[in-house]
Design an enzyme around this catalytic site. Structure first.
Site, PDB file in Angstrom:
ATOM      1  N   ALA A 155       3.995  30.532   0.348  1.00 43.40           N
ATOM      2  CA  ALA A 155       3.173  31.715   0.039  1.00 43.40           C
ATOM      3  C   ALA A 155       1.734  31.505   0.480  1.00 43.40           C
ATOM      4  O   ALA A 155       1.099  32.419   1.027  1.00 43.40           O
ATOM      5  CB  ALA A 155       3.237  32.015  -1.453  1.00 43.40           C
ATOM      6  N   TYR A 156       1.210  30.307   0.237  1.00 43.65           N
ATOM      7  CA  TYR A 156      -0.161  29.995   0.657  1.00 43.65           C
ATOM      8  C   TYR A 156      -0.275  30.037   2.174  1.00 43.65           C
ATOM      9  O   TYR A 156      -1.198  30.648   2.724  1.00 43.65           O
ATOM     10  CB  TYR A 156      -0.551  28.624   0.114  1.00 43.65           C
ATOM     11  CG  TYR A 156      -1.918  28.141   0.558  1.00 43.65           C
ATOM     12  CD1 TYR A 156      -3.071  28.769   0.110  1.00 43.65           C
ATOM     13  CD2 TYR A 156      -2.042  27.047   1.417  1.00 43.65           C
ATOM     14  CE1 TYR A 156      -4.324  28.333   0.515  1.00 43.65           C
ATOM     15  CE2 TYR A 156      -3.283  26.598   1.812  1.00 43.65           C
ATOM     16  CZ  TYR A 156      -4.430  27.240   1.369  1.00 43.65           C
ATOM     17  OH  TYR A 156      -5.661  26.799   1.773  1.00 43.65           O
ATOM     18  N   ALA A 157       0.670  29.393   2.875  1.00 40.19           N
ATOM     19  CA  ALA A 157       0.635  29.378   4.327  1.00 40.19           C
ATOM     20  C   ALA A 157       0.752  30.790   4.902  1.00 40.19           C
ATOM     21  O   ALA A 157       0.155  31.101   5.933  1.00 40.19           O
ATOM     22  CB  ALA A 157       1.748  28.486   4.875  1.00 40.19           C
ATOM     23  N   ALA A 158       1.511  31.643   4.227  1.00 35.45           N
ATOM     24  CA  ALA A 158       1.639  33.027   4.683  1.00 35.45           C
ATOM     25  C   ALA A 158       0.289  33.737   4.667  1.00 35.45           C
ATOM     26  O   ALA A 158      -0.025  34.510   5.585  1.00 35.45           O
ATOM     27  CB  ALA A 158       2.643  33.771   3.816  1.00 35.45           C
ATOM     28  N   THR A 159      -0.516  33.487   3.638  1.00 35.30           N
ATOM     29  CA  THR A 159      -1.832  34.117   3.593  1.00 35.30           C
ATOM     30  C   THR A 159      -2.706  33.623   4.739  1.00 35.30           C
ATOM     31  O   THR A 159      -3.460  34.390   5.330  1.00 35.30           O
ATOM     32  CB  THR A 159      -2.559  33.851   2.257  1.00 35.30           C
ATOM     33  OG1 THR A 159      -2.946  32.474   2.140  1.00 35.30           O
ATOM     34  CG2 THR A 159      -1.708  34.247   1.068  1.00 35.30           C
TER      35      THR A 159
END
Length: 247
Positions: A155-159
């Site tokens: 989820a963090y990498a997606a941002t």
């Protein structure tokens, strides 16, 4: 840079109360820039950064704002315009990191992270695109996690993937403005955001991963920011991986 031009330049550092943001603010101040240290909830830490800069002979002020709120950030840019006459550099370090496997990620946490990291970066980038003076620079922040892809970081990498996409497209949209637009993507860096919740064993393993065999420091990342904000005028529309060679 320590030229006369640099002493007239003005920088806004979002997330300036954080480890990397604070180091970036101090590094740009050392180059002669007047620095606005933005904060959301860390007023005391932002004041400490300002005090450090002013003690060293620099000029800095701390200003609050929700990066995802265009009215609040517009007011911040207005205040900077009134106080210093314009904006030359925007360094957008503000962000949060919430970790969990995809199957277990709480969607409220997911939405909160996207609000700060994606919408917040977009709001600040939009204001920067409208207001940066010729010769200016916008520096957004991603992460080397987009390359490393460890579990729990999806989820963090997606941002941050979104940050990279919007930033690189904005660089092309700024044609003719004499403004550079780049991304800095740190690797494991010894900040409170990174160290929180990790065991000593995990930290030691991550520190051993780069060929340089240590964690990065906020000052390491600030050097990349200073280069892009100053002499690195021919670097534009790029993602700079400041990670000691980890990947």
């Amino acid at each position: 840079m320590t030229t006369g031009q640099a002493t007239e330049r003005v920088a806004i550092v979002t997330g300036g109360s954080g480890g990397i943001g604070g180091a970036a603010a101090q590094r740009l101040a050392a180059d002669g820039m007047k620095v606005v240290v933005h904060y959301a909830g860390g007023a005391a830490k932002a004041d400490q950064v300002v005090e450090s800069i002013t003690a060293a002979g620099g000029v800095a002020i701390a200003l609050p704002g929700d990066v995802a709120d265009p009215a609040e950030m517009g007011q911040l840019f207005d205040t900077v315009q009134e106080r210093f006459g314009g904006v030359d550099v925007v360094v957008n370090t503000a962000g949060i990191m919430l970790l969990a496997p995809v199957a277990e990620m709480d969607l409220d946490a997911f939405d909160r992270m996207h609000r700060v990291n994606v919408r917040g970066t977009f709001v600040v980038s939009q204001l920067a695109a409208r207001r940066l003076r010729p010769g200016g620079a916008l520096i957004n922040f991603s992460t080397s996690i987009t390359r490393l892809q460890p579990p729990t970081y999806a989820a963090y990498a997606a941002t941050k993937g979104a940050v990279e996409a919007m930033t690189l497209i904005l660089a092309r949209e700024m044609r003719g403005r004499d403004v550079t637009v780049n991304v800095v993507a740190p690797g494991p860096t010894a900040t409170a955001l990174f160290l929180d919740g990790k065991t000593e064993e995990q930290i030691d393993r991550l520190a051993a991963a780069p060929p340089l065999e240590r964690l990065g420091t906020p000052e390491d990342i600030a050097e990349s920011v200073a280069f892009l904000a100053g002499p690195g005028r021919w670097v534009n529309g790029q993602v700079i991986y400041a990670n000691g060679g980890i990947g």
